[in-house]
Scaffold this active site. Structure first.
Site, mmCIF file in Angstrom:
data_model
loop_
_atom_site.group_PDB
_atom_site.id
_atom_site.type_symbol
_atom_site.label_atom_id
_atom_site.label_comp_id
_atom_site.label_asym_id
_atom_site.label_seq_id
_atom_site.Cartn_x
_atom_site.Cartn_y
_atom_site.Cartn_z
ATOM 1 N N ASP A 72 0.858 -1.192 0.000
ATOM 2 C CA ASP A 72 0.000 0.000 0.000
ATOM 3 C C ASP A 72 0.889 1.235 0.000
ATOM 4 O O ASP A 72 1.446 1.620 1.041
ATOM 5 C CB ASP A 72 -0.920 -0.002 1.218
ATOM 6 C CG ASP A 72 -1.972 1.105 1.153
ATOM 7 O OD1 ASP A 72 -1.848 1.990 0.280
ATOM 8 O OD2 ASP A 72 -2.907 1.069 1.969
ATOM 9 N N LYS A 74 0.177 4.202 -0.155
ATOM 10 C CA LYS A 74 -0.396 5.370 0.518
ATOM 11 C C LYS A 74 -0.062 5.413 2.001
ATOM 12 O O LYS A 74 -0.424 6.363 2.696
ATOM 13 C CB LYS A 74 -1.912 5.380 0.330
ATOM 14 C CG LYS A 74 -2.336 5.573 -1.119
ATOM 15 C CD LYS A 74 -3.852 5.600 -1.258
ATOM 16 C CE LYS A 74 -4.258 5.812 -2.702
ATOM 17 N NZ LYS A 74 -5.741 5.821 -2.868
ATOM 18 N N ASN A 95 4.778 2.029 -14.446
ATOM 19 C CA ASN A 95 3.931 2.717 -15.425
ATOM 20 C C ASN A 95 2.731 3.377 -14.744
ATOM 21 O O ASN A 95 1.610 3.345 -15.243
ATOM 22 C CB ASN A 95 3.483 1.783 -16.562
ATOM 23 C CG ASN A 95 2.570 0.648 -16.108
ATOM 24 O OD1 ASN A 95 2.556 0.265 -14.940
ATOM 25 N ND2 ASN A 95 1.805 0.097 -17.041
ATOM 26 N N ASP A 167 0.801 -0.933 -26.562
ATOM 27 C CA ASP A 167 1.387 -1.535 -25.360
ATOM 28 C C ASP A 167 2.613 -2.374 -25.714
ATOM 29 O O ASP A 167 3.650 -2.319 -25.036
ATOM 30 C CB ASP A 167 0.362 -2.427 -24.659
ATOM 31 C CG ASP A 167 -0.705 -1.653 -23.917
ATOM 32 O OD1 ASP A 167 -0.388 -0.593 -23.362
ATOM 33 O OD2 ASP A 167 -1.854 -2.126 -23.885
#
Length: 370
Positions: A72, A74, A95, A167
């Site tokens: 995570d 964050k 990316n 891609d």
């Protein structure tokens, strides 16, 4: 023999196709690839479908041979964990959106400042600066922006390319750039910051048509059945209803086709068809002559004449035909991969390096390697 990238550690914060396909090929070559995924379901490509052994086909294709860990980003703990992974890595690939990567300190140049020997690679839609830098970009968006859509289809209607060409082009340039940077580091000790734009990668592939348009002021004409700049080079029907691709690349080959396939040697030096520019200018008439000649002889004889004249001929196959292609079977190009829900067959990686065989590997479940 040792795998080419044995001992090389890759950490990737990646999703969708471009970055995952690049790192999958690094895994194919023997690198350890640690795929860092979001706690909310991981890479969204996991959830496209469940067609391949209960898993998403695109995810199986682009992620076999990797390890998966959930982080995570964050949280402080998550960032600390990612920093520890990066500190032990030879290569980092991401990316994320340009803004998100910059705020997280994960852009290639930011990482190179902190880790002078790392090879760090950004893959973005439009690049890290310029007026489109913050725009979201998926494959079809870049196909549109790079001109691929307007070069594909019929005269009346453009069409997307049937594979994820934007891609894939970005993945291939990421792969080659990373390998080149690792080679330089092996010789000099220098790390590298690599920044790839999907738009620039695919524009490189559309460049012949773009350069022609720039020189002439006109875009090449679209055709669903023929090459826009070389003739004869396109699809033709044989007497049995089969469609084949016939390709002539030189005036010498055209003369050989006129004599050996069409049984009309005078066409080889006919002013309407003598050079490629002439054949393009008169392409409708040229193709009508070829189609008429092929319809007048049996399909087997047509194939025999084409091959005897050393003219390239290929069957036009659908994807199921490709899966059963006799050449793939003869060269044993399929290999098993395991997933959390079953076993699937896929194609081996096409590298074919002596002493190293693609053994398929495992498609990781989310956070399987925590």
């Amino acid at each position: 023999m040792t795998a080419p990238l044995a001992g090389v550690v890759i950490v990737a914060v990646e999703q969708a196709i471009a970055a995952p396909l690049a790192t999958r090929h690094l895994a194919d070559l023997g690198a350890t690839v640690i795929k860092v995924e979001h706690p909310d379901g991981g890479d969204f490509a996991r959830h496209y479908d469940d067609n391949t052994a209960g898993q998403s086909t695109y995810f199986v294709w682009a992620n076999r041979g990797k390890q998966s860990v959930v982080v995570d980003l964050k949280t402080d703990a998550g960032r600390d964990r990612l920093d520890a992974l990066i500190a032990g890595a030879d290569v980092f690939v991401q990316n994320l959106s340009a803004g998100a990567a910059e705020r997280a300190g994960l852009l290639a140049h930011q990482l190179l400042d902190r880790h002078p020997t790392i090879v760090a690679c950004d893959i973005s839609g439009y690049g890290l600066d310029g007026p489109r830098a913050d725009d979201k970009a998926y494959d079809l968006a870049i196909q549109s922006e790079a001109g691929a859509v307007m070069l594909t289809g019929s005269p009346d209607e453009p069409s997307k390319v049937g594979i994820s060409i934007a891609d894939i082009s970005a993945a291939m340039y990421a792969l080659s750039s990373i390998l080149a940077a690792l080679y330089r580091r092996d010789r000099t000790g220098e790390g590298a910051a690599i920044s790839l734009s999907m738009l620039e990668c695919l524009t490189e592939w559309t460049s012949p048509q773009v350069l022609t348009a720039a020189a002439t002021g006109e875009a090449p004409a679209r055709s669903p059945r023929r090459h826009p700049m070389i003739a004869p080079y396109g699809m033709f029907e044989l007497a049995d209803g089969a469609t084949v691709l016939i390709a002539v690349q030189s005036d010498r080959e055209w003369r050989a086709m006129a004599e050996g396939v069409l049984a009309r040697p005078e066409l080889g030096n006919d002013p309407r068809f003598a050079g490629n520019r002439d054949r393009i200018a008169n392409v409708d008439e040229l193709e009508s002559i070829i189609s008429g000649a092929l319809a007048a002889i049996g399909a087997d004889e047509a194939r025999d004449r084409l091959r005897a004249s050393r003219i390239t001929v290929a069957d036009v196959r659908d994807p199921l035909d490709v899966w059963h292609h006799v050449q793939h079977a003869a060269r044993q190009r399929k290999v098993d991969v395991t997933t959390e829900t079953g076993t699937a067959q896929v194609f081996r990686a096409p590298f074919n390096i002596s002493g190293h065989t693609d053994e398929g590997g495992h498609v990781p479940a989310l956070d399987e390697h925590a």
